[in-house]
Design a protein around this motif. Structure first.
Motif, short mmCIF file in Angstrom:
data_model
loop_
_atom_site.label_atom_id
_atom_site.label_comp_id
_atom_site.label_asym_id
_atom_site.label_seq_id
_atom_site.Cartn_x
_atom_site.Cartn_y
_atom_site.Cartn_z
N VAL A 130 0.90 -1.27 0.16
CA VAL A 130 -0.44 -0.08 -0.11
C VAL A 130 1.10 0.85 0.20
CG1 VAL A 130 -1.85 1.17 1.22
CG2 VAL A 130 -1.96 -1.02 1.12
N LYS A 131 2.61 1.35 0.61
CA LYS A 131 2.47 2.41 0.60
C LYS A 131 3.73 2.75 0.21
CE LYS A 131 4.62 1.27 5.09
NZ LYS A 131 4.97 1.24 6.63
N ARG A 132 3.98 1.65 -1.34
CA ARG A 132 4.35 1.80 -2.50
C ARG A 132 3.62 1.72 -3.81
NH1 ARG A 132 10.39 -1.03 -0.80
NH2 ARG A 132 11.12 0.72 -1.90
N THR A 133 2.74 1.70 -3.74
CA THR A 133 1.68 2.14 -4.64
C THR A 133 2.63 2.88 -5.86
OG1 THR A 133 -0.34 1.15 -3.56
CG2 THR A 133 -0.49 2.48 -6.32
N HIS A 134 2.73 4.16 -5.36
CA HIS A 134 3.40 4.65 -6.18
C HIS A 134 4.54 4.52 -6.93
CE1 HIS A 134 5.46 5.93 -3.46
NE2 HIS A 134 6.53 7.18 -3.77
N GLU A 135 5.50 3.14 -6.74
CA GLU A 135 6.64 2.99 -6.86
C GLU A 135 5.82 2.10 -8.20
OE1 GLU A 135 9.18 1.36 -4.34
OE2 GLU A 135 9.14 4.18 -2.79
N LEU A 136 4.80 1.24 -7.54
CA LEU A 136 4.37 0.31 -8.84
C LEU A 136 3.28 0.19 -9.93
CD1 LEU A 136 3.69 -2.42 -5.74
CD2 LEU A 136 5.51 -2.88 -7.64
N ILE A 137 2.36 1.63 -10.30
CA ILE A 137 1.78 1.89 -10.69
C ILE A 137 1.92 3.04 -11.01
CG2 ILE A 137 -1.14 2.93 -11.71
CD1 ILE A 137 -0.26 -0.42 -10.23
N PRO A 138 2.62 3.41 -12.54
CA PRO A 138 3.74 4.23 -12.65
C PRO A 138 2.22 6.18 -12.88
CG PRO A 138 3.42 2.98 -14.80
CD PRO A 138 2.23 2.50 -13.66
N PHE A 139 1.14 5.93 -12.75
CA PHE A 139 0.99 7.13 -12.56
C PHE A 139 0.13 7.63 -11.72
CE2 PHE A 139 0.58 6.42 -17.78
CZ PHE A 139 2.08 7.36 -17.66
N CYS A 140 0.19 7.05 -10.15
CA CYS A 140 -0.17 6.99 -9.22
C CYS A 140 0.44 8.58 -8.31
CB CYS A 140 0.29 5.37 -8.36
SG CYS A 140 -1.72 4.72 -8.74
N HIS A 141 -0.57 9.06 -7.74
CA HIS A 141 0.38 9.60 -6.83
C HIS A 141 1.03 9.32 -5.42
CE1 HIS A 141 -1.87 12.58 -9.31
NE2 HIS A 141 -1.03 13.33 -9.61
N PRO A 142 2.12 9.72 -4.94
CA PRO A 142 2.41 8.78 -3.92
C PRO A 142 1.74 9.64 -3.15
CG PRO A 142 4.14 10.88 -4.32
CD PRO A 142 3.22 10.58 -6.04
N LEU A 143 1.44 9.07 -2.55
CA LEU A 143 -0.12 9.66 -0.88
C LEU A 143 0.91 9.39 0.63
CD1 LEU A 143 -3.35 8.33 -2.86
CD2 LEU A 143 -2.14 10.48 -2.40
N PRO A 144 0.05 10.36 1.27
CA PRO A 144 0.35 10.27 2.70
C PRO A 144 -0.86 9.52 3.41
CG PRO A 144 -1.09 11.97 2.30
CD PRO A 144 -0.32 11.44 0.86
N ILE A 145 -0.24 7.94 3.74
CA ILE A 145 -1.41 6.58 4.10
C ILE A 145 -1.47 6.95 5.28
CG2 ILE A 145 -1.77 4.42 4.14
CD1 ILE A 145 -1.76 5.27 1.48
N ASP A 146 -3.44 7.16 6.46
CA ASP A 146 -3.57 7.48 7.09
C ASP A 146 -3.84 6.28 7.83
OD1 ASP A 146 -2.84 10.92 6.67
OD2 ASP A 146 -5.32 10.87 5.83
N GLY A 147 -4.25 5.93 7.45
CA GLY A 147 -4.18 4.21 7.44
C GLY A 147 -4.91 3.16 6.64
N CYS A 148 -4.52 1.65 7.32
CA CYS A 148 -4.26 0.48 6.42
C CYS A 148 -5.02 -0.30 6.91
CB CYS A 148 -2.78 0.75 5.72
SG CYS A 148 -2.92 -0.34 4.51
N ARG A 149 -6.20 -1.40 6.71
CA ARG A 149 -6.42 -2.25 7.81
C ARG A 149 -6.84 -3.43 6.82
NH1 ARG A 149 -4.34 0.08 11.19
NH2 ARG A 149 -5.18 0.72 12.52
N PHE A 150 -6.80 -4.84 7.10
CA PHE A 150 -6.86 -6.59 7.00
C PHE A 150 -7.90 -6.33 7.52
CE2 PHE A 150 -3.17 -4.46 4.45
CZ PHE A 150 -3.07 -4.75 3.53
N GLY A 151 -8.57 -7.60 6.42
CA GLY A 151 -10.08 -8.13 7.24
C GLY A 151 -9.07 -9.28 6.42
N ILE A 152 -8.74 -10.91 7.02
CA ILE A 152 -8.86 -11.94 6.03
C ILE A 152 -9.14 -13.18 6.89
CG2 ILE A 152 -6.48 -13.65 5.71
CD1 ILE A 152 -4.58 -10.62 5.47
#
Length: 163
Positions: free
Chosen positions: A73-95
């Motif tokens: 999630v924190k590196r998406t902009h490095e993987l998808i060429p036109f994604c902006h680098p974003l400050p991630i305020d929160g990230c939660r998973f349910g598995i």
């Protein structure tokens, strides 16, 4: 019947060349997106994983998938060429198990910015699923990943689904 305005691809300039969207004129708002991905196992593998409490020789499957998904999630902009680098305020998973043979993965991402986090949520859910595959592939290569899909998003021009 009302006619919908013609939709256009946003990552192309006037000449049809690839271009990053300029978000500088957009308002900074709270944004959230939730994505899901599924991992389906052969019946015998699912039974073995359930019996082990989702642990493999490599360690805790769910815990490792959450860490990998969060890093992605924190590196998406490095993987998808036109994604902006974003400050991630929160990230939660349910598995959790969705059925006898399928593990469901949900990833919810929050930011306060000018652009949304749909790609971050999709990357998080998918990389978590790929990590589950990696940790279980010694048991079977018949494990199936997908579909990955956006469940919903909030913030920006329009809301979608249950994000």
């Amino acid at each position: 019947m009302a006619r919908r305005p013609k939709q256009e691809l946003t990552h192309l300039d006037a000449a049809g060349r690839p271009a990053m969207v300029d978000v500088s004129a957009k308002a900074v708002t709270a944004r959230q997106a939730t994505a899901a991905c599924r991992v389906r196992f052969p019946a015998a593998v699912a039974q073995q994983l359930r019996a082990s409490g989702l642990r493999s020789a490599k360690g805790g499957i769910v815990d490792t998938a959450i860490v990998a998904g969060t890093l992605a999630v924190k590196r998406t902009h490095e993987l998808i060429p036109f994604c902006h680098p974003l400050p991630i305020d929160g990230c939660r998973f349910g598995i959790d198990w969705e059925s006898d043979n399928a593990l469901g993965i949900e990833c919810t991402v929050n930011t306060t910015h000018r652009t949304g986090v749909e790609m971050e949520a999709l990357i998080g859910a998918t990389v978590a699923a790929l990590t589950v595959y990696d940790m279980c592939k010694a048991l079977s290569h018949a494990i199936v990943i997908g579909p990955a899909r956006l469940l919903g998003k909030r913030g920006g021009k329009r809301d979608f689904g249950a994000g």
